[in-house]
Motif scaffolding. Structure first.
Motif, PDB file in Angstrom:
ATOM      1  N   PHE A 360       0.853  -1.189   0.000  1.00 46.30           N
ATOM      2  CA  PHE A 360       0.000   0.000   0.000  1.00 46.30           C
ATOM      3  C   PHE A 360       0.889   1.239   0.000  1.00 46.30           C
ATOM      4  N   PRO A 361       0.528   2.277  -0.749  1.00 44.96           N
ATOM      5  CA  PRO A 361       1.333   3.497  -0.750  1.00 44.96           C
ATOM      6  C   PRO A 361       1.427   4.108   0.642  1.00 44.96           C
ATOM      7  N   ILE A 362       2.566   4.718   0.927  1.00 45.57           N
ATOM      8  CA  ILE A 362       2.749   5.459   2.168  1.00 45.57           C
ATOM      9  C   ILE A 362       2.931   6.935   1.832  1.00 45.57           C
ATOM     10  N   GLY A 363       2.710   7.797   2.828  1.00 47.48           N
ATOM     11  CA  GLY A 363       2.844   9.232   2.626  1.00 47.48           C
ATOM     12  C   GLY A 363       4.219   9.731   3.032  1.00 47.48           C
ATOM     13  N   ALA A 407      16.246  21.640   1.377  1.00 45.35           N
ATOM     14  CA  ALA A 407      15.199  22.042   2.321  1.00 45.35           C
ATOM     15  C   ALA A 407      15.028  23.547   2.250  1.00 45.35           C
ATOM     16  N   ILE A 408      13.990  23.997   1.594  1.00 42.82           N
ATOM     17  CA  ILE A 408      13.803  25.428   1.350  1.00 42.82           C
ATOM     18  C   ILE A 408      12.594  25.993   2.080  1.00 42.82           C
ATOM     19  N   GLY A 409      11.964  25.189   2.933  1.00 41.10           N
ATOM     20  CA  GLY A 409      10.866  25.717   3.730  1.00 41.10           C
ATOM     21  C   GLY A 409       9.534  25.783   3.032  1.00 41.10           C
ATOM     22  N   ASP A 410       9.335  24.951   2.029  1.00 38.34           N
ATOM     23  CA  ASP A 410       8.032  24.907   1.358  1.00 38.34           C
ATOM     24  C   ASP A 410       7.053  24.088   2.202  1.00 38.34           C
ATOM     25  N   ASN A 411       6.570  24.691   3.273  1.00 31.42           N
ATOM     26  CA  ASN A 411       5.674  23.998   4.191  1.00 31.42           C
ATOM     27  C   ASN A 411       4.243  24.063   3.665  1.00 31.42           C
ATOM     28  N   LYS A 412       3.640  22.904   3.467  1.00 31.94           N
ATOM     29  CA  LYS A 412       2.311  22.797   2.876  1.00 31.94           C
ATOM     30  C   LYS A 412       1.384  22.012   3.787  1.00 31.94           C
ATOM     31  N   VAL A 413       0.095  22.095   3.489  1.00 35.14           N
ATOM     32  CA  VAL A 413      -0.837  21.030   3.814  1.00 35.14           C
ATOM     33  C   VAL A 413      -1.204  20.382   2.493  1.00 35.14           C
ATOM     34  N   ALA A 414      -1.524  19.111   2.536  1.00 32.60           N
ATOM     35  CA  ALA A 414      -1.707  18.376   1.292  1.00 32.60           C
ATOM     36  C   ALA A 414      -2.856  17.395   1.384  1.00 32.60           C
ATOM     37  N   LEU A 415      -3.456  17.130   0.226  1.00 31.31           N
ATOM     38  CA  LEU A 415      -4.366  16.008   0.055  1.00 31.31           C
ATOM     39  C   LEU A 415      -3.609  14.934  -0.708  1.00 31.31           C
ATOM     40  N   LEU A 416      -3.567  13.732  -0.140  1.00 29.81           N
ATOM     41  CA  LEU A 416      -2.826  12.628  -0.728  1.00 29.81           C
ATOM     42  C   LEU A 416      -3.779  11.522  -1.152  1.00 29.81           C
ATOM     43  N   ASP A 417      -3.417  10.837  -2.219  1.00 28.95           N
ATOM     44  CA  ASP A 417      -4.200   9.709  -2.728  1.00 28.95           C
ATOM     45  C   ASP A 417      -3.666   8.427  -2.107  1.00 28.95           C
ATOM     46  N   PRO A 418      -4.406   7.793  -1.208  1.00 29.85           N
ATOM     47  CA  PRO A 418      -3.891   6.592  -0.539  1.00 29.85           C
ATOM     48  C   PRO A 418      -3.848   5.366  -1.435  1.00 29.85           C
ATOM     49  N   THR A 419      -4.411   5.472  -2.634  1.00 30.14           N
ATOM     50  CA  THR A 419      -4.467   4.309  -3.524  1.00 30.14           C
ATOM     51  C   THR A 419      -3.373   4.300  -4.575  1.00 30.14           C
ATOM     52  N   ASN A 421       0.768   5.660  -5.874  1.00 27.30           N
ATOM     53  CA  ASN A 421       2.048   6.353  -5.799  1.00 27.30           C
ATOM     54  C   ASN A 421       2.695   6.426  -7.181  1.00 27.30           C
ATOM     55  N   SER A 422       1.855   6.533  -8.205  1.00 28.53           N
ATOM     56  CA  SER A 422       2.334   6.507  -9.586  1.00 28.53           C
ATOM     57  C   SER A 422       3.215   7.700  -9.929  1.00 28.53           C
ATOM     58  N   SER A 423       3.025   8.813  -9.251  1.00 31.69           N
ATOM     59  CA  SER A 423       3.810  10.013  -9.561  1.00 31.69           C
ATOM     60  C   SER A 423       4.485  10.618  -8.334  1.00 31.69           C
ATOM     61  N   THR A 429      14.617  11.277  -0.180  1.00 29.11           N
ATOM     62  CA  THR A 429      15.090   9.892  -0.233  1.00 29.11           C
ATOM     63  C   THR A 429      14.860   9.207  -1.574  1.00 29.11           C
ATOM     64  N   GLY A 430      13.986   9.754  -2.406  1.00 31.94           N
ATOM     65  CA  GLY A 430      13.650   9.104  -3.664  1.00 31.94           C
ATOM     66  C   GLY A 430      12.647   7.982  -3.537  1.00 31.94           C
ATOM     67  N   VAL A 431      12.126   7.758  -2.330  1.00 32.60           N
ATOM     68  CA  VAL A 431      11.132   6.705  -2.104  1.00 32.60           C
ATOM     69  C   VAL A 431       9.813   7.092  -2.769  1.00 32.60           C
ATOM     70  N   LYS A 432       9.154   6.117  -3.379  1.00 28.46           N
ATOM     71  CA  LYS A 432       7.831   6.372  -3.971  1.00 28.46           C
ATOM     72  C   LYS A 432       6.809   6.560  -2.846  1.00 28.46           C
ATOM     73  N   VAL A 433       6.008   7.615  -2.974  1.00 27.22           N
ATOM     74  CA  VAL A 433       5.048   7.958  -1.936  1.00 27.22           C
ATOM     75  C   VAL A 433       3.689   8.281  -2.562  1.00 27.22           C
TER      76      VAL A 433
END
Length: 544
Positions: A360-363, A407-419, A421-423, A429-433
């Motif tokens: 399952f994708p992780i965030g 690390a440039i301080g681009d602090n966000k809130v985000a909506l993530l797709d739990p289904t 990690n295609s993109s 780290t380069g880990v797919k998320v």
């Protein structure tokens, strides 16, 4: 029984009354609100949560408990204060305060003898245990209160909405008479998590034992999980070590609220080997009736093969149970890095792979954040297959710039797709998320580094379903409404000057009032014209 049925429905289904009984809005911690929220126009009232916030210096190193709001629109919260005895100042003192949600007027104060197991400056002060729960007294059901007290005991109030309540102290491991006679022997037992109610009169919480177990209760172990019925006062508990989780986990994560499956039959917990966080960390599933282990999964850092992620007591992340039964849990990275952490995902049985064997994708963020559920139909731009998205912080801490120039301080809130990690690729780290569906930067520059934007100051954000938006707190001193239709900030209100602090919750009450915490102050914010609102300085506790 009709009255009981109505009250239980009120506690378990936010569609009915939109009360906010506990952390994350309910036992799954999904933080969904279905009522008619007010605008962020006016500070209806505010009140201090701490009589000496300067104790924490330039930042606020305390995890303030999420306020809770009853169906009768009573707001309850914890107030920390200090007192000096023999020239020594004690900062570990707590009241529960109850106020009318509309006017801010004090209804009553509950003096507690609760002691936080973690207190600054040893570490970030831990969460006060507090929730609303149905209580049956003399055959009558009311919305009651459960609050932490000394020795791992719980104060039960029979009615949240009036000072005319009956109060009982319930001790989960012994009788009240034994506790009263031997309280000093039990003083090293502490409640160390928020309290989660199931809506049927049961509450769940974790405990920790500092030092040795009392001689007559060796089965307490180093810490465990408790189920308590607030009406009958019957309790069950089990030490985490007795669950026989692989890796030798022996404690429940401090500050992490237990989560329940939607049918209330299963409990999800974050557990670890020791409070330092460096030992193996696990997500555990426990049977709510027998308190026996049903499943567990190690939280493994995907960027450091073979190494566990960490659950640490500076975090207040809790498991979140989504509508399809999937469980999400934030944890710290094994190699620290930028303090991003990970948002882990498992199915209801804690499998981390799907039926085809694919993970399952992780965030890409999660260490001090409990994700909120956003129904996918609230996001018109989303075209994927998921029935819901998750809302989480997505920080990029600029104060790590020297060790990580990216690390440039681009602090966000985000909506993530739990289904999918295609993109999604984790920058560090380069880990797919999980795919980033939508995100928004903090509107104002970071007040500490001058790089990037202020971070969003949430550990759980209220999702306003009818207004297709989320209410989000920021360290820049504002509370904001993030609109999912336009991916813009459509409303905001200044609460306090920018302040570094441990993350807090946003809450929406049954009348649509919005509650947010900033700089040790609880604010009630709403529409421009509210007949019952009164000037805060005339009705509320003054802040130092």
């Amino acid at each position: 029984m009709i009255v009981a049925h109505i009250l239980l429905a009120a506690m378990t289904n936010s569609v009915v009354v939109n009360s906010w009984p506990s952390y994350g809005g309910g036992p799954q911690h999904s933080a969904l609100y279905y009522g008619a929220s007010q605008s962020l126009a006016l500070d209806h009232w505010h009140t201090g949560l701490d009589d000496d916030p300067s104790y924490y210096g330039n930042a606020v190193f305390i995890h303030y408990a999420s306020p809770v709001v009853s169906p009768g629109n009573t707001v309850l919260y914890a107030f920390r204060y200090n007192q000096t005895v023999n020239n020594t100042t004690d900062y570990n003192n707590w009241h529960v305060m109850a106020r009318n949600g509309a006017s801010g007027n004090v209804l009553y104060t509950v003096k507690t003898d609760f002691l936080a197991p973690v207190i600054w400056p040893n570490d970030w002060t831990s969460v006060f245990p507090l929730c609303l729960t149905p209580v049956k007294l003399n055959g009558v059901w009311n919305t009651g209160v459960a609050a932490g007290a000394a020795g791992g005991s719980v104060l039960i109030l029979s009615n949240a909405d009036t000072a005319s309540y009956t109060q009982n102290r319930v001790v989960f491991y012994t009788t009240f008479a034994d506790y009263t006679a031997n309280a000093s022997a039990y003083s090293n037992i502490y409640i160390n998590t928020p309290i989660t109610p199931d809506g049927n009169g049961n509450i769940y919480f974790g405990y920790t034992v500092k030092g040795s177990d009392p001689a007559n209760f060796p089965q307490l172990g180093a810490g465990g999980i408790v189920k308590m019925n607030v009406s009958t006062h019957q309790s069950q508990y089990v030490a985490i070590s007795k669950l026989n989780i692989p890796g030798g986990a022996s404690q429940i994560q401090t500050n992490s609220a237990p989560a329940l499956s939607s049918d209330g039959q299963h409990i999800y917990l974050g557990v670890y080997y020791n409070e330092g966080g460096s030992g193996p960390a696990y997500l555990a599933k426990v049977n709510a009736s027998s308190l026996t282990l049903e499943a567990s999964t190690a939280l493994m850092d995907p960027s450091v093969p073979g190494n566990n992620a960490w659950l640490i007591q500076e975090s207040s992340a809790a498991p979140m149970v989504a509508p399809d039964g999937h469980v999400f849990m934030g944890a710290f990275r094994a190699n620290y890095g930028e303090s991003h952490g990970w948002m882990f995902q498992a199915d209801a049985n804690l499998n981390t792979n799907d039926a085809n064997g694919s993970p399952f994708p992780i965030g890409a963020f999660g260490w001090d954040d409990t994700p909120s559920v956003v129904p996918a139909n609230l996001v018109p731009s989303y075209t994927g297959a998921a029935q819901y998205l998750i809302l989480t912080k997505y920080n990029d801490y600029a104060d790590f710039h020297n060790s990580d120039p990216g690390a440039i301080g681009d602090n966000k809130v985000a909506l993530l797709d739990p289904t999918s990690n295609s993109s999604g690729i984790d920058r560090q780290t380069g880990v797919k998320v999980m795919n980033l569906v939508m995100g928004i930067l903090g509107p104002l520059p970071d007040h500490n580094t001058g790089l990037g934007s202020c971070e969003w100051c949430i550990n759980s954000a209220a999702v306003d379903v009818n207004k297709h938006s989320a209410i989000i707190n920021s360290e820049d001193g504002h509370v904001y409404r993030w609109d999912f239709w336009t991916n813009t900030i459509t409303d905001h209100h200044l609460l306090e000057p920018p302040t570094g602090e441990a993350y807090t919750s946003t809450v929406i009450g049954p009348d649509g009032t919005i509650y947010a915490i900033n700089n040790s102050v609880l604010f009630a914010v709403g529409n421009n014209v509210v007949a019952s609102a009164k000037p805060a300085q005339k009705t509320l506790v003054a802040r130092r």
